[in-house]
Design a protein around this motif. Structure first.
Motif, PDB file in Angstrom:
ATOM      1  N   GLY A 197       0.791  -1.222   0.000  1.00 43.42           N
ATOM      2  CA  GLY A 197       0.000   0.000   0.000  1.00 43.42           C
ATOM      3  C   GLY A 197       0.821   1.269   0.000  1.00 43.42           C
ATOM      4  O   GLY A 197       0.278   2.350  -0.189  1.00 43.42           O
ATOM      5  N   GLU A 198       2.139   1.150   0.205  1.00 44.48           N
ATOM      6  CA  GLU A 198       2.991   2.337   0.195  1.00 44.48           C
ATOM      7  C   GLU A 198       3.389   2.707  -1.239  1.00 44.48           C
ATOM      8  O   GLU A 198       3.278   1.905  -2.166  1.00 44.48           O
ATOM      9  CB  GLU A 198       4.237   2.106   1.048  1.00 44.48           C
ATOM     10  N   MET A 199       3.870   3.940  -1.380  1.00 53.46           N
ATOM     11  CA  MET A 199       4.266   4.433  -2.694  1.00 53.46           C
ATOM     12  C   MET A 199       5.761   4.195  -2.912  1.00 53.46           C
ATOM     13  O   MET A 199       6.569   4.488  -2.039  1.00 53.46           O
ATOM     14  CB  MET A 199       3.961   5.929  -2.813  1.00 53.46           C
ATOM     15  N   TYR A 200       6.091   3.686  -4.094  1.00 51.98           N
ATOM     16  CA  TYR A 200       7.470   3.333  -4.398  1.00 51.98           C
ATOM     17  C   TYR A 200       7.903   3.884  -5.755  1.00 51.98           C
ATOM     18  O   TYR A 200       7.088   4.048  -6.672  1.00 51.98           O
ATOM     19  CB  TYR A 200       7.646   1.809  -4.435  1.00 51.98           C
ATOM     20  N   LEU A 201       9.195   4.101  -5.865  1.00 49.42           N
ATOM     21  CA  LEU A 201       9.860   4.272  -7.150  1.00 49.42           C
ATOM     22  C   LEU A 201      10.341   2.888  -7.546  1.00 49.42           C
ATOM     23  O   LEU A 201      11.110   2.261  -6.816  1.00 49.42           O
ATOM     24  CB  LEU A 201      11.039   5.242  -7.008  1.00 49.42           C
ATOM     25  N   ILE A 202       9.846   2.393  -8.667  1.00 51.77           N
ATOM     26  CA  ILE A 202      10.106   0.998  -9.028  1.00 51.77           C
ATOM     27  C   ILE A 202      10.654   0.887 -10.445  1.00 51.77           C
ATOM     28  O   ILE A 202      10.216   1.594 -11.356  1.00 51.77           O
ATOM     29  CB  ILE A 202       8.826   0.133  -8.880  1.00 51.77           C
ATOM     30  N   SER A 203      11.632   0.021 -10.594  1.00 55.59           N
ATOM     31  CA  SER A 203      12.174  -0.341 -11.899  1.00 55.59           C
ATOM     32  C   SER A 203      11.859  -1.809 -12.125  1.00 55.59           C
ATOM     33  O   SER A 203      12.168  -2.659 -11.286  1.00 55.59           O
ATOM     34  CB  SER A 203      13.693  -0.104 -11.921  1.00 55.59           C
ATOM     35  N   PHE A 204      11.220  -2.118 -13.259  1.00 60.54           N
ATOM     36  CA  PHE A 204      10.862  -3.511 -13.525  1.00 60.54           C
ATOM     37  C   PHE A 204      11.107  -3.851 -14.992  1.00 60.54           C
ATOM     38  O   PHE A 204      11.192  -2.964 -15.856  1.00 60.54           O
ATOM     39  CB  PHE A 204       9.406  -3.797 -13.139  1.00 60.54           C
ATOM     40  N   ASP A 205      11.222  -5.132 -15.243  1.00 57.05           N
ATOM     41  CA  ASP A 205      11.607  -5.630 -16.561  1.00 57.05           C
ATOM     42  C   ASP A 205      10.395  -6.109 -17.350  1.00 57.05           C
ATOM     43  O   ASP A 205       9.548  -6.834 -16.827  1.00 57.05           O
ATOM     44  CB  ASP A 205      12.600  -6.784 -16.379  1.00 57.05           C
ATOM     45  N   ILE A 206      10.319  -5.683 -18.613  1.00 61.11           N
ATOM     46  CA  ILE A 206       9.328  -6.206 -19.548  1.00 61.11           C
ATOM     47  C   ILE A 206      10.051  -6.554 -20.844  1.00 61.11           C
ATOM     48  O   ILE A 206      10.544  -5.662 -21.550  1.00 61.11           O
ATOM     49  CB  ILE A 206       8.202  -5.197 -19.830  1.00 61.11           C
ATOM     50  N   ASP A 207      10.144  -7.846 -21.117  1.00 66.53           N
ATOM     51  CA  ASP A 207      10.805  -8.328 -22.336  1.00 66.53           C
ATOM     52  C   ASP A 207      12.216  -7.770 -22.505  1.00 66.53           C
ATOM     53  O   ASP A 207      12.634  -7.382 -23.601  1.00 66.53           O
ATOM     54  CB  ASP A 207       9.959  -7.987 -23.573  1.00 66.53           C
TER      55      ASP A 207
END
Length: 261
Positions: A197-207
Motif C-alpha cells: 500500500g505504500e508508494m514506491y519508485l520501481i524499476s521492472f523488466d518487460i521483455d
C-alpha cells in the motif's frame, strides 16, 4: 451537510482538523465549531478547499453523490494504511536549491510520505539526478553515475533520502505531476521489505527492457506477484512477478517547484 462530508474527507486523508483549517485559511477551531453548530460554509472557502485539495470530488462534496475522491484507487490505498500516515500537511518543509553560481531559490515540499519508523532529519543535502543520463535505476543505485547529478538540494525535516528524480507521466496525477521531483530511499532487500500500500519508485523488466515508474504496491492474489497501482484511475492496475523488479525505493517526499519572486 457539506461540513460533515468534509470531516469524512479529512478522516480519509489522515489530516488533522487543525492542519486542514490552516491550509484553507480558517481560524483555529472554527471548522469544529461550525460542525457542532450545524452551520454552512462560504463559497470562498469552498473554492479554497477545491484548490488546496484537488483530489476531492466537487459533486460529492456539494451533494453527496458519487465517490469521495476523483480517483477510486487512492481511497482503498489510504484506508488500508491510514494508521501509517501522520499529518503530511502539518508543516510545509522548506528547501534551498543551490548551484555553483550561488543562485538560490526557496521552494516548498508539497508532501511528506512518512512511515512511523522514519526519523525526520534536521538537515540533509540530497542529490537530484538526471534519469536520461543514468538510463535506469539499477546503475543509479550502483553509484556509477555521480556525473548525472544536476543539482543538490538542502532539506530540513523530512525522512532520510538517498536522492531525488524528476518524474515523467501522469499515472499519479493529481498527487504527482509530470516534472515533479520525488525524493527516495533505496530498498535493498526487495523480497522481504515491501510494505503493501505504500508508494514506491520501481524499476521492472518487460521483455528485457527496463521501465521506471512511481506506483503504489499492492499484494496480489497470485503467489509471488505484486500489483502496481496508479493514483490516476485512467491507468489500469498492472500485475507483475516480483522477480521482474530490478530496483526499488520508498518515496519519502515530493516537490513541485514554484517560483517565488
Amino acid at each position: 451537510m457539506v461540513l460533515e462530508r468534509l470531516k469524512e474527507y479529512i478522516d480519509l486523508k489522515g489530516v488533522t482538523v487543525a492542519a486542514f483549517e490552516r491550509s484553507i485559511g480558517m481560524s483555529n477551531a472554527s471548522f469544529g465549531k461550525s460542525l457542532k453548530q450545524g452551520k454552512g460554509i462560504g463559497s470562498d472557502k469552498l473554492e479554497k478547499i477545491l484548490s488546496v485539495y484537488p483530489d476531492i470530488n466537487p459533486s460529492w462534496l456539494l451533494t453527496g453523490a458519487g465517490e469521495i475522491l476523483l480517483t477510486k484507487t487512492p481511497k482503498n490505498v489510504l484506508k488500508q494504511n491510514e494508521d501509517k500516515f501522520e499529518d503530511i500537511n502539518e508543516d510545509k518543509r522548506k528547501l534551498q536549491k543551490t548551484s555553483s553560481n550561488d543562485n538560490t531559490e526557496t521552494v516548498v515540499v508539497d508532501n511528506v510520505f512518512k512511515l512511523r519508523t522514519d526519523r525526520l532529519i534536521d538537515r540533509q543535502q540530497i542529490p537530484i539526478y538526471d534519469m536520461e543520463a543514468v538510463a535506469g535505476l539499477v546503475p543509479l543505485f550502483a553509484d556509477q553515475y555521480s556525473q548525472s547529478i544536476v543539482e543538490v538540494m538542502e532539506t530540513t525535516l523530512i525522512p532520510k533520502c538517498d536522492g531525488g528524480l524528476r518524474i515523467v507521466g501522469d499515472s499519479m496525477y493529481p498527487l504527482l505531476k509530470s516534472g515533479d521531483i520525488v525524493f527516495y530511499k533505496q530498498v535493498h532487500d526487495i523480497m522481504h521489505s515491501i510494505i503493501w500500500g505504500e508508494m514506491y519508485l520501481i524499476s521492472f523488466d518487460i521483455d528485457g527492457d527496463e521501465y521506471v515508474s512511481v506506483k503504489y504496491l499492492q499484494k496480489s492474489d497470485t503467489p509471488d506477484h505484486i500489483v502496481l497501482v496508479s493514483y490516476n484511475e485512467h491507468h489500469k492496475p498492472m500485475e507483475i512477478h516480483i522477480n521482474r523488479i530490478r530496483a526499488l525505493a520508498f518515496i519519502k517526499a515530493s516537490l513541485r517547484l514554484n517560483s517565488l519572486k
